[in-house]
Motif scaffolding. Sequence first.
Motif: not given
Length: 773
Positions: A154-178
């Motif tokens: 599936d396009p948004n299967d947790v196994l796909r690399p873009h799922v991990l990448s989006r989680i990591v980048t969103n968490a980065w911004r949410t943490a207050g990192l620019s």
Amino acid sequence: MATAANSMALAAQARRSYVESLLNGLPNVVQAVDSGARILLSQVADPATMMRRRDVVEDLAKLHGIWLQGSVSALRAAFQGGGLSVARPPDLSAMGQRGGGFTAGAGLSLVDNDTIESEILSSRLALAMMDRASWEFTDMCSRMNSLEGREELDPNDVLRPHVLSRIVTNAWRTAGLSHEAWRTLQTVLHDEFAHFAEEAYHETNRWLIQKRVLPEIDLRPFIRRTRSSSWSSSGVTTGTGTGFSHSGGPPVSPDHPRAEVHDETRLMTRAGGIVRGADHAEAVLGRLNRLIGRQLPEFANTQQARPASQALRAAISDAQQGIAKRLQSATDDQPGMVGQQVSTPMLLEELQQRKQQLKQAASTPVERATIEIVALLFQSLLTEERIPATVRVWFARLQMPVLRVAVSEPDFFATTDHPARRLIDRMGACVMGFDATMRAAGDLVEKEIKRVVQVVEAYPDTGRRVFQTVLTEFEKFLEHYFKNENEASRKGVSLAQQVEQRETLAIQYTIELRKMLNEVPVQEGVREFLFHVWADVLATTAVKFDLQSEETKAMKRVAADLIWSASAKVSREERAEVIRRLPPLLKTLREGMQNAGVPTVKQDEHIQKLNNSLAAAFTAKAAAIPHDRLEELMARLETLEELLPDAEDVEIDELLVLDLSGHESSELEVVGEGGSMPTPAMLSWARELQVGSWFMLDYRNRNEQVQLAWQGLRKQLTLFVSPQGRGILFQQQRLAAFLQAGLLVPAQDESLTTRATRSALAKLDVDPGRLLS
């Protein structure tokens, strides 16, 4: 293979295993990023960069825990929800003209620049992970799809690399990192998460293989090449001209700004992965040695040679003679039909029978393991369909000589530099691009491969030395072949050599003229003309007519006349002599520039500047050159070639070379623009490319297969030829720029022996017991 009853349960367990490996490893990755930031701070850089790095280190020290916790929470939520649970990326197809954009849905909603920037950074991270982990990801997708009975994840299967990448980048911004902090650390982040993803996919594959899910995978269904797409892999697919899909997302118009960003990033990360090919090969060998070492600890000793037992040496000799006789007898009735008469199944059957006989003659477990591994390597080589059938026969005859060195020289399995490996890789790389339309060229190479194999067979007791010897001979053959024998490349190589000779001579003439005129009071306009224009005229004339020809001597006399004419003329007789000489001098100057390809407009500009210099001489504003100094200067010009610096010391770079586009013709294209600013690693890789290798080149609206046919002195110029005989010439810096941008891509993403090692590794992962059987 899993049964229908438990396949879905196995798939669910595999996802859980993958997510758990991510959750367990994320703290280490975050710590590694923090350490990488501190290492960057310790490196010398400009003040602005140092300030940014210092800010990042300080911010990470305060916020890395929040970033980690946000990533962990989002990853758990994504797994429990069956896919991506964080915000979806914006649809940029309706993006506004400024200040952000809009997404279409139930209504129009504003998408700010911050969201768009987050999506771009997330996409780049996903591509970096995909680049590093593409083989493992593709294998895992095959296994998961077979369990779940689907064509793709599936396009948004947790196994796909873009799922991990989006989680990591969103968490980065949410943490207050620019975003600026991310870009400052982008190299570190990409490297750490790419290795992290590769390891997670590898462990998931290992778990699936242990459950006997597709232990052997046919990768051909995943190779999707079109005229306008030379790169394709699961999760990152370039299109056929109408758009491309990223990580299972919707198609994007190639004219769209988002497509441009994704395409640039895809090319950058793709090139980075290619240049790491040597690292990949070493990693594959490392995995093989670790797997074997678990079964046979003594196998790991690569420092000490271990001569084969007498019984095994005799068995190898018998097998070698038997294989040669069997293959020869199969073709005696129809000479020239080797490939058609000797099928791959026949080759494999013959080698399998010999393998069992050899194992019976082996006296130690290490010998039996070595026999098994070499057999698996050649099983892969002989089923490589891109190698012509006629050449596979000769590869089959190399198995026993290779086994002989593998048994006695254990570093065969420890390094990619062993000459036996390099020989197989070089010969395979040269023939894999041949097709039916190139039969004549293929016959000549096949004949040389046959000779190489027969030489190796004739010297069974010389170990690696015979492989090194024939490898050197094969390299010399390729140089001669492309220069003299190959119809497609012969003209191009000749033209490229002329270009190199002309450019080298022009630089040599410039260097020597600068030395000669260093302390001579020559008017500046004349000095610049001699250095920037006439040096090239001299070089062109020397290449066309010879260094000692009358034509070249005439061009040197013109240089001397010009220097004399532009010196101060204080007497009436000297001025009259200048006026007398001027018309033929100007005529010869124009003829020389015309022969060197200088456009008429430029000729007029040069002549006008020289007229100004001559006018200065008439008014005595120019300094006088003493008569004896002028005589000495003219004598040195006559013997200029004797003073030229060694050609090997001349570096042809884009700052010194005159415009190479003047060498363009219907038979030779000179690449003068395009690509991306190359890194030092890319420049190094450009110097390591080997004659005979095949590439896909994207240039002038063509995406075509080309072969590297020639490299000049110190590899400063490189010529590729198309099957139709068109030459494409690169200067080293431009070649590295094309490699950096992914516009020039090796036709093989890994060498023959590396691919064969991976295949052997997959089989041994499933059944390690076969090493000792």
